[in-house]
Write a protein that holds these residues in place. Structure first.
Motif, PDB file in Angstrom:
ATOM      1  N   PHE A  34       0.785  -1.237   0.000  1.00  0.00           N
ATOM      2  CA  PHE A  34       0.000   0.000   0.000  1.00  0.00           C
ATOM      3  C   PHE A  34       0.818   1.289   0.000  1.00  0.00           C
ATOM      4  N   SER A  35       2.118   1.223   0.291  1.00  0.00           N
ATOM      5  CA  SER A  35       2.924   2.445   0.318  1.00  0.00           C
ATOM      6  C   SER A  35       2.936   3.186  -1.019  1.00  0.00           C
ATOM      7  N   PRO A  36       3.086   2.489  -2.173  1.00  0.00           N
ATOM      8  CA  PRO A  36       3.038   3.234  -3.448  1.00  0.00           C
ATOM      9  C   PRO A  36       1.699   3.920  -3.667  1.00  0.00           C
ATOM     10  N   LEU A  37       0.612   3.271  -3.244  1.00  0.00           N
ATOM     11  CA  LEU A  37      -0.720   3.851  -3.435  1.00  0.00           C
ATOM     12  C   LEU A  37      -0.914   5.084  -2.553  1.00  0.00           C
ATOM     13  N   THR A  38      -0.466   5.011  -1.304  1.00  0.00           N
ATOM     14  CA  THR A  38      -0.629   6.165  -0.417  1.00  0.00           C
ATOM     15  C   THR A  38       0.300   7.300  -0.827  1.00  0.00           C
ATOM     16  N   GLY A  39       1.471   6.953  -1.386  1.00  0.00           N
ATOM     17  CA  GLY A  39       2.362   7.987  -1.887  1.00  0.00           C
ATOM     18  C   GLY A  39       1.723   8.763  -3.017  1.00  0.00           C
ATOM     19  N   LYS A  40       1.108   8.055  -3.949  1.00  0.00           N
ATOM     20  CA  LYS A  40       0.403   8.701  -5.055  1.00  0.00           C
ATOM     21  C   LYS A  40      -0.798   9.486  -4.543  1.00  0.00           C
ATOM     22  N   LEU A  41      -1.486   8.916  -3.555  1.00  0.00           N
ATOM     23  CA  LEU A  41      -2.675   9.555  -2.995  1.00  0.00           C
ATOM     24  C   LEU A  41      -2.321  10.873  -2.314  1.00  0.00           C
ATOM     25  N   SER A  42      -1.101  10.962  -1.759  1.00  0.00           N
ATOM     26  CA  SER A  42      -0.695  12.174  -1.042  1.00  0.00           C
ATOM     27  C   SER A  42      -0.487  13.362  -1.968  1.00  0.00           C
ATOM     28  N   GLU A  43      -0.465  13.114  -3.291  1.00  0.00           N
ATOM     29  CA  GLU A  43      -0.382  14.210  -4.241  1.00  0.00           C
ATOM     30  C   GLU A  43      -1.735  14.909  -4.406  1.00  0.00           C
ATOM     31  N   ARG A  44      -2.820  14.203  -4.055  1.00  0.00           N
ATOM     32  CA  ARG A  44      -4.177  14.755  -4.242  1.00  0.00           C
ATOM     33  C   ARG A  44      -4.895  15.019  -2.930  1.00  0.00           C
ATOM     34  N   ILE A  45      -4.592  14.206  -1.917  1.00  0.00           N
ATOM     35  CA  ILE A  45      -5.217  14.367  -0.599  1.00  0.00           C
ATOM     36  C   ILE A  45      -4.163  14.904   0.362  1.00  0.00           C
ATOM     37  N   GLU A  46      -4.563  15.777   1.230  1.00  0.00           N
ATOM     38  CA  GLU A  46      -3.642  16.398   2.175  1.00  0.00           C
ATOM     39  C   GLU A  46      -2.826  15.341   2.931  1.00  0.00           C
ATOM     40  N   PRO A  47      -1.473  15.340   2.786  1.00  0.00           N
ATOM     41  CA  PRO A  47      -0.629  14.337   3.440  1.00  0.00           C
ATOM     42  C   PRO A  47      -0.815  14.275   4.957  1.00  0.00           C
ATOM     43  N   ALA A  48      -1.058  15.415   5.579  1.00  0.00           N
ATOM     44  CA  ALA A  48      -1.234  15.425   7.033  1.00  0.00           C
ATOM     45  C   ALA A  48      -2.413  14.564   7.467  1.00  0.00           C
ATOM     46  N   LEU A  49      -3.493  14.581   6.689  1.00  0.00           N
ATOM     47  CA  LEU A  49      -4.674  13.769   7.027  1.00  0.00           C
ATOM     48  C   LEU A  49      -4.377  12.284   6.854  1.00  0.00           C
ATOM     49  N   LEU A  50      -3.708  11.934   5.747  1.00  0.00           N
ATOM     50  CA  LEU A  50      -3.362  10.526   5.513  1.00  0.00           C
ATOM     51  C   LEU A  50      -2.420  10.012   6.599  1.00  0.00           C
ATOM     52  N   ALA A  51      -1.373  10.793   6.886  1.00  0.00           N
ATOM     53  CA  ALA A  51      -0.393  10.365   7.883  1.00  0.00           C
ATOM     54  C   ALA A  51      -1.023  10.249   9.265  1.00  0.00           C
ATOM     55  N   SER A  52      -1.910  11.180   9.603  1.00  0.00           N
ATOM     56  CA  SER A  52      -2.564  11.139  10.912  1.00  0.00           C
ATOM     57  C   SER A  52      -3.480   9.925  11.040  1.00  0.00           C
ATOM     58  N   ALA A  53      -4.203   9.626   9.951  1.00  0.00           N
ATOM     59  CA  ALA A  53      -5.036   8.424   9.956  1.00  0.00           C
ATOM     60  C   ALA A  53      -4.179   7.177  10.104  1.00  0.00           C
ATOM     61  N   GLY A  54      -3.016   7.192   9.456  1.00  0.00           N
ATOM     62  CA  GLY A  54      -2.114   6.042   9.532  1.00  0.00           C
ATOM     63  C   GLY A  54      -1.581   5.795  10.923  1.00  0.00           C
ATOM     64  N   ILE A  55      -1.097   6.853  11.577  1.00  0.00           N
ATOM     65  CA  ILE A  55      -0.555   6.673  12.924  1.00  0.00           C
ATOM     66  C   ILE A  55      -1.669   6.327  13.913  1.00  0.00           C
ATOM     67  N   GLY A  56      -2.903   6.791  13.627  1.00  0.00           N
ATOM     68  CA  GLY A  56      -4.040   6.406  14.458  1.00  0.00           C
ATOM     69  C   GLY A  56      -4.358   4.929  14.331  1.00  0.00           C
ATOM     70  N   LEU A  57      -4.330   4.389  13.100  1.00  0.00           N
ATOM     71  CA  LEU A  57      -4.552   2.952  12.884  1.00  0.00           C
ATOM     72  C   LEU A  57      -3.461   2.120  13.547  1.00  0.00           C
ATOM     73  N   THR A  58      -2.224   2.597  13.445  1.00  0.00           N
ATOM     74  CA  THR A  58      -1.120   1.889  14.103  1.00  0.00           C
ATOM     75  C   THR A  58      -1.359   1.814  15.601  1.00  0.00           C
ATOM     76  N   GLY A  59      -1.766   2.936  16.186  1.00  0.00           N
ATOM     77  CA  GLY A  59      -2.048   2.957  17.616  1.00  0.00           C
ATOM     78  C   GLY A  59      -3.190   2.033  17.996  1.00  0.00           C
ATOM     79  N   LEU A  60      -4.208   1.956  17.132  1.00  0.00           N
ATOM     80  CA  LEU A  60      -5.331   1.055  17.387  1.00  0.00           C
ATOM     81  C   LEU A  60      -4.864  -0.396  17.411  1.00  0.00           C
ATOM     82  N   GLY A  61      -4.041  -0.773  16.437  1.00  0.00           N
ATOM     83  CA  GLY A  61      -3.522  -2.137  16.398  1.00  0.00           C
ATOM     84  C   GLY A  61      -2.675  -2.460  17.617  1.00  0.00           C
ATOM     85  N   LEU A  62      -1.851  -1.508  18.047  1.00  0.00           N
ATOM     86  CA  LEU A  62      -1.021  -1.716  19.235  1.00  0.00           C
ATOM     87  C   LEU A  62      -1.881  -1.836  20.486  1.00  0.00           C
TER      88      LEU A  62
END
Length: 487
Positions: free
Chosen positions: A330-358
């Motif tokens: 999924f990293s290539p897809l999120t990298g491409k997605l960050s060109e159109r969607i605000e990277p801060a929102l994607l990254a924040s959602a990502g670290i939130g999911l990581t925290g949920l799994g932990l």
């Protein structure tokens, strides 16, 4: 962009300027260089971890010496990335990268010929130094030759290559060690890094030194190295008194470094990038926290699966591969997605999911199902993929070209420092719950409590990291401002 700038990029050469219009062949070469080195460094690190018992048997080394085969590489790499990033901005990124990849290639061959554990550790230190040259420049080179519209995809592919290396390392490393011996890991790494070195030598046309007329800050670099060495080494000794004193000394040296850099005309780290550029500061802090919260997970789960679940190393490795596979996909897809969607929102959602799994792992018990463990690892892996590529894009898009080397070096330093701190937290909790005893049937319950407590700390760190990520501001808006400033 919030970082100050007194005029046009000082020292920018015609060759550097031409890279805004780099040809397709050179872009491909830069991407292949970045992908190759992004793969081989995590590969050799994770593969060697599997081979450590075999290395210990051959050299008759104790557990402490064996651990330094891995730790020496992480430490030497972390402390030198920022100085080399600055040196690359001044002397040329291609020059520093080529020196680093050549040294890495050479040390791979020399490691394969090691005759003692001490010589292997010394060579791993050299590998860490060469790695700091590579990682402080490869991302900056990639950013320089790719325009904004293609940058996210290139970064995504590079991050995916990193996680592919992490995924392949334990599996292929185990096969290589079992059938060809642990030295074969270094020979494989030798040929991959040789390919990257040849690309850099013959395919990358112009050198990039966009701070050509600026001087190198030797005093600041020396203080930075001493501060990092003290802090990271002290962290591994916690919670002992010596660990507290050494870590505190590192922190004080860090404050001295900040003071020196704030008045230096040509600092190794432009503190204005932190003081006046919230996006840059918060993105780097989020990266540091995220790696501090995740790197120790594989180490702890590997012990849990083998000691508490009674699995073989190969079975445990098969389960643990779920996380990096998700990252690689999924990293290539999120990298491409960050060109159109605000990277801060994607990254924040990502670290939130990581925290949920932990957080879900804090309920780990002797009877926890393998399905639940795999599902949690998949969630964490997807969260990591959502975080990494957009966060890199956010960091590198928040600075001018003349700061690419330092920005790349700082980001890599955050990663390596976070990894070291994560292992330090894990080791500290083991020391508290288990002590210096060998893990066995008598203390499995204590070890399980150690794992749960460690993962709870990691989950809390992710919550803090998500707040930092959300507070960074908008990347795409800053990119527009950077363009306006240049015009």
């Amino acid at each position: 962009m919030n970082a100050s700038k007194s005029g046009p990029d000082k020292g920018m050469t015609d060759a550097a300027l031409s890279h805004d219009n780099a040809g397709a062949a050179e872009k491909k070469a830069a991407l292949m260089m970045a992908v190759s080195t992004a793969f081989i460094n995590p590969f050799v690190g994770s593969a060697i971890n599997v081979a450590l018992p075999s290395i210990g048997i051959e050299f008759k080394a104790d557990a402490l010496l064996i651990s330094w085969v891995a730790m020496s590489y992480i430490f030497s790499s972390a402390v030198l990335m920022v100085p080399f990033g600055r040196l690359a901005d001044i002397c040329g990124r291609k020059k520093i990268y080529l020196t680093g990849i050549t040294l890495f290639t050479l040390t791979c061959a020399l490691c394969a010929f090691s005759t003692s554990i001490h010589s292997l550790i010394a060579l791993r230190v050299l590998q860490g130094i060469s790695s700091s040259m590579i990682f402080s420049t490869s991302m900056a080179i990639l950013m320089s030759v790719y325009p904004a519209e293609g940058r996210g995809r290139a970064l995504g592919l590079t991050v995916a290559s990193t996680y592919t290396g992490l995924s392949a390392g334990p599996f292929l490393g185990g096969i290589m060690t079992q059938y060809f011996g642990w030295r074969s890991i270094f020979w494989f790494s030798f040929f991959v890094s040789l390919y990257a070195a040849l690309l850099a030598r013959y395919k990358l046309k112009a050198d990039l030194h966009e701070a050509l007329n600026e001087k190198f800050d030797y005093a600041g670099s020396s203080i930075f190295v001493l501060a990092m060495c003290s802090f990271l080494y002290g962290f591994t000794k916690l919670p002992s008194a010596a660990g507290v004193y050494i870590t505190a000394a590192g922190a004080l040296l860090g404050l001295a470094f900040w003071r020196v850099e704030s008045v230096e005309a040509s600092p190794v780290v432009n503190v204005n990038l932190f003081m006046r550029n919230r996006q840059f500061a918060m993105s780097n802090l989020a990266a540091l926290i995220h790696y501090s919260a995740t790197f120790g997970l594989t180490f702890l789960l590997s012990l849990y699966l083998q000691y508490n679940k009674g699995m073989s190393p190969r079975e445990a490795g098969t389960i643990l591969i779920a996380q990096p596979i998700m990252m690689a996909i999924f990293s290539p897809l999120t990298g491409k997605l960050s060109e159109r969607i605000e990277p801060a929102l994607l990254a924040s959602a990502g670290i939130g999911l990581t925290g949920l799994g932990l957080f879900m792992f804090t309920g780990l018990s002797q009877t926890t199902s393998i399905t639940m463990i795999v599902v949690n690892l998949l969630v964490i892996g997807f969260g990591f993929a959502l975080f990494s590529s957009p966060n890199i894009n956010a960091v590198m898009s928040s600075v001018e070209k003349r700061h690419y080397g330092v920005a790349s070096g700082l980001l890599s330093t955050m990663r390596a420092t976070g990894q070291a701190m994560s292992m330090g937290i894990s080791s500290m909790m083991i020391s508290i719950y288990v002590g210096k005893q060998q893990i066995g049937p008598a203390n499995l319950d204590a070890f399980l409590s150690c794992v749960r407590s460690s993962l709870a700390i990691f989950a809390v760190l992710c919550a803090v990291g998500m707040l930092c990520s959300l507070s960074r501001g908008k990347v795409h808006k800053s990119s527009v401002q950077i363009t306006e400033n240049r015009e």
